[in-house]
Design a protein around this motif. Sequence first.
Motif, mmCIF file in Angstrom:
data_model
loop_
_atom_site.group_PDB
_atom_site.id
_atom_site.type_symbol
_atom_site.label_atom_id
_atom_site.label_comp_id
_atom_site.label_asym_id
_atom_site.label_seq_id
_atom_site.Cartn_x
_atom_site.Cartn_y
_atom_site.Cartn_z
ATOM 1 N N HIS A 74 -21.358 -59.565 -13.487
ATOM 2 C CA HIS A 74 -21.112 -58.095 -13.303
ATOM 3 C C HIS A 74 -22.287 -57.507 -14.117
ATOM 4 C CE1 HIS A 74 -17.758 -54.854 -14.183
ATOM 5 N NE2 HIS A 74 -18.694 -54.336 -13.411
ATOM 6 N N ALA A 75 -22.868 -56.655 -12.981
ATOM 7 C CA ALA A 75 -24.288 -56.006 -13.549
ATOM 8 C C ALA A 75 -24.119 -54.534 -14.008
ATOM 9 C CB ALA A 75 -24.828 -56.071 -12.393
ATOM 10 N N GLN A 76 -23.321 -53.756 -13.367
ATOM 11 C CA GLN A 76 -23.166 -52.480 -13.939
ATOM 12 C C GLN A 76 -21.696 -51.768 -13.446
ATOM 13 O OE1 GLN A 76 -26.643 -51.339 -11.247
ATOM 14 N NE2 GLN A 76 -25.436 -49.619 -10.523
ATOM 15 N N HIS A 77 -21.373 -50.708 -13.962
ATOM 16 C CA HIS A 77 -19.981 -50.282 -13.917
ATOM 17 C C HIS A 77 -20.061 -48.706 -14.047
ATOM 18 C CE1 HIS A 77 -15.887 -51.588 -13.419
ATOM 19 N NE2 HIS A 77 -15.400 -50.400 -14.256
ATOM 20 N N ASP A 78 -19.317 -48.006 -13.199
ATOM 21 C CA ASP A 78 -19.379 -46.703 -13.345
ATOM 22 C C ASP A 78 -17.893 -46.091 -12.799
ATOM 23 O OD1 ASP A 78 -19.716 -43.778 -13.151
ATOM 24 O OD2 ASP A 78 -21.574 -43.958 -11.971
ATOM 25 N N LEU A 79 -17.240 -45.867 -13.931
ATOM 26 C CA LEU A 79 -15.751 -45.527 -13.553
ATOM 27 C C LEU A 79 -15.629 -43.748 -13.831
ATOM 28 C CD1 LEU A 79 -12.682 -45.859 -13.433
ATOM 29 C CD2 LEU A 79 -12.802 -46.242 -15.878
ATOM 30 N N THR A 80 -14.983 -43.294 -12.820
ATOM 31 C CA THR A 80 -14.650 -41.815 -13.002
ATOM 32 C C THR A 80 -13.144 -41.642 -12.970
ATOM 33 O OG1 THR A 80 -16.724 -41.054 -11.984
ATOM 34 C CG2 THR A 80 -14.744 -39.527 -12.194
ATOM 35 N N ILE A 81 -12.476 -40.835 -13.998
ATOM 36 C CA ILE A 81 -10.924 -40.891 -14.138
ATOM 37 C C ILE A 81 -10.800 -39.393 -13.706
ATOM 38 C CG2 ILE A 81 -9.068 -41.027 -15.666
ATOM 39 C CD1 ILE A 81 -10.703 -42.887 -17.500
ATOM 40 N N HIS A 82 -10.025 -39.076 -12.593
ATOM 41 C CA HIS A 82 -9.701 -38.009 -11.862
ATOM 42 C C HIS A 82 -8.461 -37.313 -12.730
ATOM 43 C CE1 HIS A 82 -12.725 -38.385 -9.325
ATOM 44 N NE2 HIS A 82 -12.121 -39.461 -8.920
ATOM 45 N N ARG A 83 -7.632 -38.395 -13.081
ATOM 46 C CA ARG A 83 -6.385 -38.096 -13.887
ATOM 47 C C ARG A 83 -5.888 -38.972 -14.571
ATOM 48 N NH1 ARG A 83 -1.967 -41.093 -12.354
ATOM 49 N NH2 ARG A 83 -1.137 -40.825 -10.267
ATOM 50 N N PRO A 84 -5.161 -38.859 -15.840
ATOM 51 C CA PRO A 84 -4.797 -39.986 -16.667
ATOM 52 C C PRO A 84 -3.845 -40.902 -15.849
ATOM 53 C CG PRO A 84 -4.325 -37.762 -17.775
ATOM 54 C CD PRO A 84 -4.732 -37.445 -16.221
ATOM 55 N N PHE A 85 -4.082 -42.078 -16.279
ATOM 56 C CA PHE A 85 -3.235 -43.383 -15.541
ATOM 57 C C PHE A 85 -1.858 -43.211 -16.140
ATOM 58 C CE2 PHE A 85 -7.549 -45.532 -16.340
ATOM 59 C CZ PHE A 85 -8.042 -45.040 -15.048
ATOM 60 N N ARG A 86 -0.930 -43.442 -15.246
ATOM 61 C CA ARG A 86 0.487 -43.394 -15.579
ATOM 62 C C ARG A 86 1.491 -44.202 -14.540
ATOM 63 N NH1 ARG A 86 -0.407 -38.014 -14.150
ATOM 64 N NH2 ARG A 86 0.140 -37.270 -11.823
ATOM 65 N N GLU A 87 2.515 -44.658 -15.018
ATOM 66 C CA GLU A 87 3.377 -45.490 -13.995
ATOM 67 C C GLU A 87 3.547 -44.795 -12.623
ATOM 68 O OE1 GLU A 87 7.142 -47.214 -16.058
ATOM 69 O OE2 GLU A 87 6.400 -45.924 -17.797
ATOM 70 N N GLY A 88 3.575 -45.672 -11.646
ATOM 71 C CA GLY A 88 3.648 -45.251 -10.224
ATOM 72 C C GLY A 88 3.262 -46.025 -9.221
ATOM 73 N N LYS A 89 3.068 -45.536 -8.183
ATOM 74 C CA LYS A 89 2.539 -46.342 -6.905
ATOM 75 C C LYS A 89 1.226 -45.654 -6.573
ATOM 76 C CE LYS A 89 6.745 -47.735 -4.595
ATOM 77 N NZ LYS A 89 7.726 -47.567 -3.492
ATOM 78 N N LEU A 90 0.070 -46.456 -6.528
ATOM 79 C CA LEU A 90 -1.278 -46.109 -5.984
ATOM 80 C C LEU A 90 -1.739 -46.907 -4.808
ATOM 81 C CD1 LEU A 90 -3.015 -46.797 -9.400
ATOM 82 C CD2 LEU A 90 -1.797 -44.396 -8.677
ATOM 83 N N ARG A 91 -2.822 -46.196 -4.126
ATOM 84 C CA ARG A 91 -3.364 -46.838 -2.990
ATOM 85 C C ARG A 91 -4.846 -46.920 -3.228
ATOM 86 N NH1 ARG A 91 0.065 -43.064 -0.335
ATOM 87 N NH2 ARG A 91 -1.599 -41.527 -0.306
ATOM 88 N N VAL A 92 -5.159 -48.026 -3.117
ATOM 89 C CA VAL A 92 -6.769 -48.318 -3.426
ATOM 90 C C VAL A 92 -7.578 -48.811 -2.012
ATOM 91 C CG1 VAL A 92 -8.437 -49.681 -4.972
ATOM 92 C CG2 VAL A 92 -5.954 -49.128 -5.752
ATOM 93 N N ARG A 93 -8.711 -48.103 -1.772
ATOM 94 C CA ARG A 93 -9.317 -48.367 -0.871
ATOM 95 C C ARG A 93 -10.805 -48.767 -1.456
ATOM 96 N NH1 ARG A 93 -7.878 -46.155 4.126
ATOM 97 N NH2 ARG A 93 -6.105 -44.863 3.807
ATOM 98 N N GLY A 94 -11.350 -49.999 -0.841
ATOM 99 C CA GLY A 94 -12.707 -50.340 -1.166
ATOM 100 C C GLY A 94 -13.576 -50.280 -0.174
#
Length: 267
Positions: A74-94
Amino acid sequence: MAGARVKISSAIVGREAGPDQQHIDKRWLMAYNAALGEVSEKPHPLFAVCYEWPATQALRESTGLQKINARLVHAQHDLTIHRPFREGKLRVRGRVVACLQRRPGTLVVFRFETQDENGEPVSTTHYGMLYRGVMLEGGDRGAASIEDPAPHETDLPLVGTFSVAATAGHLYTECARIWNPIHTDPEYAHAAGLPGIILHGTATLALSVSKILEKLKIEVKRVRCRFAGMVLMPSTLTVHASRAGDEILFEARNERGQAVIERGRIG
């Protein structure tokens, strides 16, 4: 062909995976905190790495990168959080957004975009992986997608110390649900050319962020850094940080005073 140089083609830029469906429950949120030595129901700012992992695996498989997984760090990481994490269903696109030749190997960058059930953004991550000793075919592609954090202009004061147990890699693997044998299997790690099993970069980052937030309060909307060194287990790390306007600058160092995380910024 025996002795052939391992290569990555820049033609993989643009390859996509998903949407991957993930269900976040309280048990997973608490387990991730427990892996960091925290007993809390409050989601950790780095929890996004957990639900992004299946999409990471899917992209590695579809691009052929999984075959050379032992060369990855792992060389670098850049995370932006748009809203707080909470329980529920998510959809992740890569999506593969960059392939860049570096002196130690080839840097490949994935972007993950996560939305909730209503299509609202939850997080965006640029995840940079260096494939050690691997050549890039086709030239650099996607360089404009990468924002490299600037070096710190001043030395940062010590804000805390934390210990990494010999079993930290195993605990983090199971609680985060992130599996890579370089973190748990000594035989595999040695075969990959490593001195032993090493702690996940995201674990080192999460532990550093936790230590910083104990001392310097901030609403975490973005975390970014470079990984500068491997963390063997057991070990002890020091965290150095200071406010700079609306951001906190930070780095983590090993027992020899060498940076294992550098150019860190929390905003």
